[in-house]
Design an enzyme around this catalytic site. Structure first.
Site, PDB file in Angstrom:
ATOM      1  N   CYS A  80       0.805  -1.227   0.000  1.00 26.54           N
ATOM      2  CA  CYS A  80       0.000   0.000   0.000  1.00 26.54           C
ATOM      3  C   CYS A  80       0.836   1.275   0.000  1.00 26.54           C
ATOM      4  O   CYS A  80       0.296   2.372  -0.165  1.00 26.54           O
ATOM      5  CB  CYS A  80      -0.945   0.001   1.197  1.00 26.54           C
ATOM      6  SG  CYS A  80      -2.020  -1.455   1.259  1.00 26.54           S
ATOM      7  N   HIS A 106      -2.717   6.908   2.725  1.00 27.32           N
ATOM      8  CA  HIS A 106      -3.277   5.677   2.175  1.00 27.32           C
ATOM      9  C   HIS A 106      -4.657   5.440   2.774  1.00 27.32           C
ATOM     10  O   HIS A 106      -4.846   5.517   3.986  1.00 27.32           O
ATOM     11  CB  HIS A 106      -2.336   4.508   2.501  1.00 27.32           C
ATOM     12  CG  HIS A 106      -2.960   3.164   2.338  1.00 27.32           C
ATOM     13  ND1 HIS A 106      -3.648   2.791   1.196  1.00 27.32           N
ATOM     14  CD2 HIS A 106      -3.006   2.082   3.178  1.00 27.32           C
ATOM     15  CE1 HIS A 106      -4.088   1.550   1.339  1.00 27.32           C
ATOM     16  NE2 HIS A 106      -3.725   1.110   2.520  1.00 27.32           N
ATOM     17  N   ASN A 140     -10.324  -0.043   0.399  1.00 26.64           N
ATOM     18  CA  ASN A 140      -8.864  -0.083   0.358  1.00 26.64           C
ATOM     19  C   ASN A 140      -8.435  -0.699  -0.973  1.00 26.64           C
ATOM     20  O   ASN A 140      -8.612  -1.896  -1.193  1.00 26.64           O
ATOM     21  CB  ASN A 140      -8.346  -0.906   1.538  1.00 26.64           C
ATOM     22  CG  ASN A 140      -6.827  -0.967   1.599  1.00 26.64           C
ATOM     23  OD1 ASN A 140      -6.131  -0.689   0.622  1.00 26.64           O
ATOM     24  ND2 ASN A 140      -6.303  -1.345   2.751  1.00 26.64           N
TER      25      ASN A 140
END
Length: 334
Positions: free
Chosen positions: A115, A254, A284
């Site tokens: 990520c 993020h 996500n």
């Protein structure tokens, strides 16, 4: 060696058409909308079609970039795709993108930093352009996490979706002020057992791991890592640039979980109102979350010339990294 000044000149993004809502998940596992929203802030996520893979997401994001800015790709000489879900181990996803657009000669490779991958890739590309070794870079953050999500695991299947974001980097005009103000990166490999995708090994740091090629996460440990690590990284970026948290116009962390973002904002002193994220409608999307949020901010007219933009990624590895830049408007169609 001369130092060249790179800048972002075009931005594009793509998310699949199919929506997976919390109501849909209620019919798949033992969960409900209120529970999901309270713990994550997510209401829906986008899911790629059965034969739609990461390379397809990348290609669509680049097409969007080209259509919006009239960007020319023939002279791209550096192409980086950050992903944890490549179509193949090899050929690289970057090579598949290169082939689709017929880019005649470019260094093309995938970068794996989960990520934090888009930040790692952006830092790598701008460094290679600044050195003078390359002139024009295409950087893509993309993941098709639905392909590796266990939809019987109620703790992880509520989180993840698919998407891609792309940026073009080019050398700025001679004598131009630098866009890049500060950077910081780090890794703690001992945390790898808390967030991983199973591979060919049966153990990780001496700990037995699951098989099957699926994503495995210990959400509690990821939360602890993020809320402890990201604020320290943000403080380091501000120290390098000689700025305060009040000087940050836009924070793009993020989009892992809204509760993580809220905690990080509280600890850094950056107001949640100055945060760009895509967690509510996209979930996500790993390496895609930061470029997706960046592009949303541009399309909504929020980012202005000269804004201080702080981007911070964190994830499996454990890895983390942040960049602080002075925003320059992407170039108009040409």
């Amino acid at each position: 060696m001369n130092q060249f000044v790179p800048r972002i000149t075009a931005v594009g993004s793509y998310t699949p058409e199919r929506r997976l809502t919390n109501a849909d998940l209620e019919r798949m596992v033992e969960t409900d909308d209120e529970w999901i929203v309270q713990r994550t802030g997510i209401r829906e996520r986008r899911i790629s079609a059965p034969e739609e893979y990461t390379s397809h997401l990348c290609i669509e994001a680049v097409k969007d970039l080209v259509n919006r800015y009239g960007a020319v790709l023939d002279d791209v000489d550096l192409l980086i795709v950050s992903t944890s879900t490549p179509d193949f181990t090899f050929p690289s996803t970057a090579s598949l993108v290169q082939a689709h657009f017929g880019i005649p000669q470019t260094l093309a490779f995938d970068l794996s930093a989960a990520c934090a991958g888009f930040i790692y890739s952006l830092h790598t590309a701008r460094s290679m352009l600044a050195s003078g070794l390359h002139r024009k870079a295409l950087v893509i953050g993309a993941d098709a996490l639905s392909k590796i999500t266990d939809y019987t695991d109620r703790t992880t299947c509520i989180l993840f979706g698919d998407g891609a974001g792309a940026v073009l980097l080019e050398r700025d005009a001679e004598g131009a002020e630098a866009s890049w103000l500060a950077s910081t990166f780090g890794s703690d490999g001992t945390g790898g057992v808390h967030l991983y995708r199973t591979g060919i090994a049966s153990s990780l740091n001496g700990v037995p791991v699951n098989a099957g090629g699926k994503l495995v996460q210990n959400g509690r440990e990821v939360y602890k890592f993020a809320v402890q690590t990201v604020p320290k990284g943000v403080a380091e970026l501000l120290k390098q640039a000689g700025l305060s948290s009040g000087s940050v116009d836009w924070f793009i962390p993020h989009s892992a979980n809204l509760r993580i973002i809220e905690s990080v904002c509280e600890r850094t002193g950056i107001p949640l109102e100055k945060t760009l994220h895509t967690i509510e409608h996209f979930g996500n999307t790993s390496a895609a979350t930061i470029p997706l949020a960046l592009h949303q901010g541009i399309k909504q007219g929020l980012l202005k010339e000269g804004d201080k933009v702080l981007m911070y990624g964190f994830g499996g590895g454990f890895v983390h990294g942040g960049l602080l830049l002075k925003w320059k408007e992407p170039l108009s169609k040409r």
